[in-house]
Design an enzyme around this catalytic site. Structure first.
Site, PDB file in Angstrom:
ATOM      1  N   GLY A  45      21.838 -56.509  11.455  1.00  0.00           N
ATOM      2  CA  GLY A  45      23.461 -57.177  11.760  1.00  0.00           C
ATOM      3  C   GLY A  45      23.011 -58.103  13.167  1.00  0.00           C
ATOM      4  O   GLY A  45      22.880 -57.496  14.319  1.00  0.00           O
ATOM      5  N   SER A  46      23.454 -59.133  12.812  1.00  0.00           N
ATOM      6  CA  SER A  46      23.240 -60.118  14.005  1.00  0.00           C
ATOM      7  C   SER A  46      23.971 -61.599  13.633  1.00  0.00           C
ATOM      8  O   SER A  46      24.842 -61.542  12.552  1.00  0.00           O
ATOM      9  CB  SER A  46      22.213 -60.435  14.134  1.00  0.00           C
ATOM     10  OG  SER A  46      21.331 -60.449  13.100  1.00  0.00           O
ATOM     11  N   ARG A  47      23.559 -62.480  14.468  1.00  0.00           N
ATOM     12  CA  ARG A  47      24.530 -63.813  14.014  1.00  0.00           C
ATOM     13  C   ARG A  47      23.221 -65.050  14.373  1.00  0.00           C
ATOM     14  O   ARG A  47      22.517 -64.786  15.432  1.00  0.00           O
ATOM     15  CB  ARG A  47      25.638 -63.932  14.884  1.00  0.00           C
ATOM     16  CG  ARG A  47      26.333 -65.264  15.207  1.00  0.00           C
ATOM     17  CD  ARG A  47      27.708 -65.162  15.979  1.00  0.00           C
ATOM     18  NE  ARG A  47      28.155 -66.164  16.685  1.00  0.00           N
ATOM     19  CZ  ARG A  47      29.009 -66.090  17.420  1.00  0.00           C
ATOM     20  NH1 ARG A  47      29.837 -64.997  17.531  1.00  0.00           N
ATOM     21  NH2 ARG A  47      29.375 -67.359  18.175  1.00  0.00           N
TER      22      ARG A  47
END
Length: 232
Positions: A189-191
């Site tokens: 989960g990240s960007r």
């Protein structure tokens, strides 16, 4: 075509960074099975999810130096004109920023949005806020790349999220990257933010689903006709 070739072409490859985690999930599942069999099956389901998380499918990347390709699978969470992070050394003039948020079900292998030469890699420690928050660009742990392209320098920033606690970057300074080429991975989960210079026009909308190495998120100039792609 042999059975082995059929299976190989059907199954999505798993990135080697995931082997250790898959093995841990599997062994823990067996141990839990000694305590209570239903726990083992739950563990096997989690093992399957872990393998799915670390999948690394091939992509068909458009070949055009005017196109900017999504660096990540996920949802376009923000399109804004902002000042790039100081550590990138891209100056204080605002640049177009397109952000792609990856949840825990998206493929987390990151790909180069354009072809070019890596001029700088800058890591910065920080918090682990929800990566969807706008302030995550400034407050969260991140790793930034500056890539010199035919349209000038662009920034690509891997941002850790609420769950993600490990940013991986395999490329090095002065290395050449092809558009769509794998350069890193963020766990769980990240960007990824892409900073583009003047002349770039967004080709996606907030909320749109993006596919790493395939979706055109921005463009320099106007479309010139049918796209030609290559496998990456």
């Amino acid at each position: 075509m042999s059975l082995v070739e059929t299976v190989r072409n059907t199954l999505v490859p798993v990135h080697k960074e995931g082997y250790r985690f898959i093995a841990i999930f599997f062994v823990v599942s067996l141990i839990l099975g000694l305590l209570w069999e239903p726990l083992m099956w739950i563990g096997f389901l989690l093992t399957a999810w872990c393998a799915y998380f670390f999948r690394d499918p091939e992509r068909m990347t458009p070949i055009d130096e005017d196109l900017v390709i999504s660096p990540a699978d996920g949802r376009v969470s923000s399109i804004a004109t902002v000042t790039p992070p100081e550590e990138l050394g891209l100056g204080s003039e605002p640049m177009l920023r397109i952000s792609v948020f990856m949840n825990v079900f998206d493929c987390h292998v990151n790909r180069a949005p354009m072809s070019g030469t890596v001029r700088r890699i800058a890591y910065r420690a920080g918090s682990f806020l929800n990566a969807e928050l706008d302030k995550a660009s400034h407050d969260n742990e991140r790793n930034g790349l500056v890539v010199e392209t035919s349209h000038g320098a662009i920034g690509v920033v891997q941002i850790a999220g609420l769950v993600a606690r490990r940013i991986l970057c395999w490329t090095t300074e002065n290395a050449s990257l092809e558009g769509g080429e794998r350069f890193g991975l963020i766990r769980f989960g990240s960007r990824v933010d892409v900073f583009l210079p003047e002349g770039a026009q967004p080709r996606v909308s907030v909320g749109q689903k993006a596919v790493a190495g395939e979706t055109v998120i921005a463009e320099f100039g106007s479309s010139k006709g049918p796209l030609i792609s290559r496998r990456a």
